[in-house]
Write an enzyme that holds these catalytic residues in place. Structure first.
Site, PDB file in Angstrom:
ATOM      1  N   PHE A   1     -35.024   5.812   8.350  1.00  0.00           N
ATOM      2  CA  PHE A   1     -36.306   6.511   8.458  1.00  0.00           C
ATOM      3  C   PHE A   1     -36.980   6.534   7.083  1.00  0.00           C
ATOM      4  O   PHE A   1     -36.312   6.421   6.058  1.00  0.00           O
ATOM      5  CB  PHE A   1     -36.049   7.929   8.973  1.00  0.00           C
ATOM      6  CG  PHE A   1     -37.316   8.702   9.199  1.00  0.00           C
ATOM      7  CD1 PHE A   1     -38.220   8.291  10.158  1.00  0.00           C
ATOM      8  CD2 PHE A   1     -37.603   9.828   8.443  1.00  0.00           C
ATOM      9  CE1 PHE A   1     -39.402   8.995  10.360  1.00  0.00           C
ATOM     10  CE2 PHE A   1     -38.776  10.533   8.645  1.00  0.00           C
ATOM     11  CZ  PHE A   1     -39.679  10.120   9.597  1.00  0.00           C
TER      12      PHE A   1
ATOM     13  N   ALA B   1     -31.839  13.337  14.133  1.00  0.00           N
ATOM     14  CA  ALA B   1     -33.063  13.998  14.610  1.00  0.00           C
ATOM     15  C   ALA B   1     -33.182  13.981  16.134  1.00  0.00           C
ATOM     16  O   ALA B   1     -33.564  14.974  16.742  1.00  0.00           O
ATOM     17  CB  ALA B   1     -34.278  13.342  13.970  1.00  0.00           C
TER      18      ALA B   1
ATOM     19  N   LYS C   1     -37.165  18.003  15.584  1.00  0.00           N
ATOM     20  CA  LYS C   1     -37.147  17.075  16.719  1.00  0.00           C
ATOM     21  C   LYS C   1     -36.298  17.701  17.827  1.00  0.00           C
ATOM     22  O   LYS C   1     -36.761  18.595  18.510  1.00  0.00           O
ATOM     23  CB  LYS C   1     -36.589  15.713  16.285  1.00  0.00           C
ATOM     24  CG  LYS C   1     -37.427  14.815  15.389  1.00  0.00           C
ATOM     25  CD  LYS C   1     -38.221  15.395  14.310  1.00  0.00           C
ATOM     26  CE  LYS C   1     -38.846  14.433  13.347  1.00  0.00           C
ATOM     27  NZ  LYS C   1     -38.001  13.916  12.296  1.00  0.00           N
TER      28      LYS C   1
ATOM     29  N   HIS D   1     -48.162   6.230   2.683  1.00  0.00           N
ATOM     30  CA  HIS D   1     -48.907   6.360   3.940  1.00  0.00           C
ATOM     31  C   HIS D   1     -49.441   7.769   4.185  1.00  0.00           C
ATOM     32  O   HIS D   1     -50.435   7.940   4.865  1.00  0.00           O
ATOM     33  CB  HIS D   1     -48.046   5.897   5.121  1.00  0.00           C
ATOM     34  CG  HIS D   1     -46.755   6.636   5.255  1.00  0.00           C
ATOM     35  ND1 HIS D   1     -45.720   6.494   4.365  1.00  0.00           N
ATOM     36  CD2 HIS D   1     -46.349   7.562   6.158  1.00  0.00           C
ATOM     37  CE1 HIS D   1     -44.730   7.274   4.726  1.00  0.00           C
ATOM     38  NE2 HIS D   1     -45.067   7.936   5.809  1.00  0.00           N
TER      39      HIS D   1
HETATM   40  C1  LIG Z   1     -38.112  13.341  10.988  1.00  0.00           C
HETATM   41  C2  LIG Z   1     -36.974  12.559  10.576  1.00  0.00           C
HETATM   42  C3  LIG Z   1     -36.355  12.753   9.337  1.00  0.00           C
HETATM   43  C4  LIG Z   1     -36.892  13.726   8.302  1.00  0.00           C
HETATM   44  O1  LIG Z   1     -36.946  15.004   8.773  1.00  0.00           O
HETATM   45  P1  LIG Z   1     -38.093  16.052   8.351  1.00  0.00           P
HETATM   46  O2  LIG Z   1     -37.701  17.268   9.100  1.00  0.00           O
HETATM   47  O3  LIG Z   1     -39.406  15.501   8.771  1.00  0.00           O
HETATM   48  O4  LIG Z   1     -38.021  16.235   6.884  1.00  0.00           O
HETATM   49  C5  LIG Z   1     -35.247  11.984   9.053  1.00  0.00           C
HETATM   50  N1  LIG Z   1     -34.785  11.078   9.911  1.00  0.00           N
HETATM   51  C6  LIG Z   1     -35.357  10.848  11.109  1.00  0.00           C
HETATM   52  C7  LIG Z   1     -34.780   9.832  12.034  1.00  0.00           C
HETATM   53  C8  LIG Z   1     -36.470  11.568  11.478  1.00  0.00           C
HETATM   54  O5  LIG Z   1     -37.055  11.310  12.652  1.00  0.00           O
END
Ligand SMILES: *Cc1c(COP(=O)(O)O)cnc(C)c1O
Length: 465
Positions: A129, A222, A263, A455
């Protein structure tokens, strides 16, 4: 007649949406320097920028908010969360953080080091990510993408496109000494390659290789529950297992996890790190206290830890997952039926529109997926996010653009937030745009960008005024 599957909840509270006009939106996006992150939320009709922190909490979660224990040390909300993490993932040790990237910062400070400690080090995994890659590169280390090749063609049907190519991974392990590989990061589901899941068989095999070469395996978790749903639906041998059973097995192969609770925690903010081993946990605790907060709250309020402890359990309910993933597929099917090319199979949290196929006449130097995002906003007030050249960013050493294999516009669906009538609206706007897509021959150029993770703040102007 077979009964359709209704949402396993009803709505108790609603938020109004402002129905803007195209003329208003054209002005707003210009003022936002053609960066969708710069729009105010009132300027958006349907916000599919992200599924991160945008889900609707349940009545049980709101009740936990009121029960939150805000003690600095040893809060009961912390112990509720600790028990949930132990029950769901099987980890004895955990540290709360304010979100997923904070978990990455603390974990990588522990395993890679601080400052330039990462120079010469490699972190293999499957399409890391952007924040994960950011934290790796910020330390001078490199993220090595070992995702299977099928992931890079949107039209190949493969049930587990997030899988790691075991040969690619073993080659990294064989080529570089153990000291240069502090950790292997496995992302489930794989966000950057289209919300695609990883199979249990693959997790097991990756874990086997990591053990053989003595590299710790951490899972970027996530969307762990959505990944478990796909294993149940698609992987032979798992049909009769419950989601919690699948999750427990999956994590039995890992040394730890990082979590963005925004998430599959179904909360608005939060994160954590899970550890199997006490020593790593203790080492990480020092960084957590420095960067996040004392070990029993990290970056979180007690009430938020309480809501998370409930949200994690709700996210592993089959009926919830079925309704969520069916809604994503509902949008995907509408687009596919209209001849719009989207990543197949449909991802867990989002539909990824293939922007190169949507705008075949826009050159790659002019940010094809971003162009689609801007056009869709103007058309229907819908906000998606670019997963393309802007996100891929420049090579940290050569500063050259890194053109990725895919230019995607991600339409992420927040959890329990929109109805299928909203999905119909999104599909109609894209179909309208598709009818005029050949006329669009130019995109955008950068007028300002940050040295890392550009971005979020990039400023653009149209190539043709
Ligand atoms: C969102 C996300 C992160 C980072 O998390 P945040 O809560 O946005 O800081 C890391 N890995 C994946 C796969 C994600 O979807």
């Amino acid at each position: 007649m077979q009964l359709p599957i209704p949402e396993p909840y009803r709505i108790k509270m609603v938020e109004p949406i402002y129905p803007s006009t195209r003329k208003e939106r054209e002005q707003w996006i210009r003022e936002a320097k053609y960066n969708l992150f710069n729009l105010r939320s009132e300027q958006v009709i349907i916000d599919l920028l992200t599924d991160s922190g945008t889900g609707a909490m349940s009545s049980a979660q709101w009740a936990e908010i009121m029960l939150g224990d805000e003690s600095y040390a040893g809060a009961s909300s912390y112990y509720k969360l600790k028990q949930t993490i132990k029950d769901i993932f099987g980890f004895d040790y955990f540290l709360p953080t304010h979100q997923g990237r904070a978990a990455e910062n603390v974990l990588f400070s522990t395993l890679i080091g601080v400052g330039n400690a990462g120079v010469g080090k490699l972190v293999p995994g499957n399409s890391h990510f952007d924040t994960t890659k950011g934290h790796i590169e910020f330390r001078g280390a490199h993220a090595i993408d070992c995702t299977i090749n099928e992931a890079f063609d949107t039209q190949v049907e493969h049930p587990f496109k997030g899988n790691v190519d075991l040969e690619k991974l073993e080659k990294v392990f064989k080529t570089y000494p153990r000291e240069q590989i502090p950790v292997c990061m496995l992302t489930i589901t794989c966000n950057s390659s289209g919300g695609q899941p990883v199979s249990m068989e693959n997790v097991k095999a990756v874990s086997g290789l990591c053990k053989k070469y003595k590299v710790p395996l951490y899972i970027d978790s996530a969307r762990f529950a959505e990944n478990a749903y796909f294993i149940k639906i698609r992987e032979p041998g798992y049909q009769n297992k419950t989601i919690p059973e699948i999750v427990r097995e999956l994590y039995s192969y890992a040394d730890g996890m990082t979590m963005s609770s925004k998430k599959d925690g179904i909360v608005n903010i939060g994160g954590f790190i899970g550890f199997r081993d006490e020593e790593t946990f203790k080492k990480a605790s020092t960084f957590n206290i420095m960067f996040e907060g004392f070990n029993t709250y990290g970056g979180m309020a007690g009430r938020d830890m309480g809501a998370l402890s409930v949200g994690l359990r709700e996210a592993t309910q089959f009926e919830y997952l079925e309704s969520r993933i069916n809604q994503v597929a509902y949008l995907g099917k509408k687009l596919t039926d209209a001849g719009i090319v989207v990543q197949r199979p449909y991802g867990g949290h989002a539909i990824f529109v293939d922007a190169k196929r949507f705008f075949p006449n826009v050159p790659k130097e002019e940010f094809i997926a971003q162009t689609l995002g801007i056009e869709l906003y103007k058309e229907g007030g819908i906000r998606g996010v670019e997963i393309g050249t802007l996100l891929a960013d420049r090579d940290p050493e050569t500063r050259q653009e890194r053109y990725p294999a895919l230019e995607l516009l991600r339409l992420a669906i927040p959890r329990r937030t929109y109805t299928n009538a909203h999905m119909d609206y999104v599909a109609a706007a894209l179909i309208n745009l598709k009818e005029r897509s050949a006329e669009i021959k130019h995109g955008y150029r950068i007028i300002r960008e940050a040295p890392i993770m550009r971005h979020f703040t990039v400023e653009l102007e149209p190539v043709q005024q």
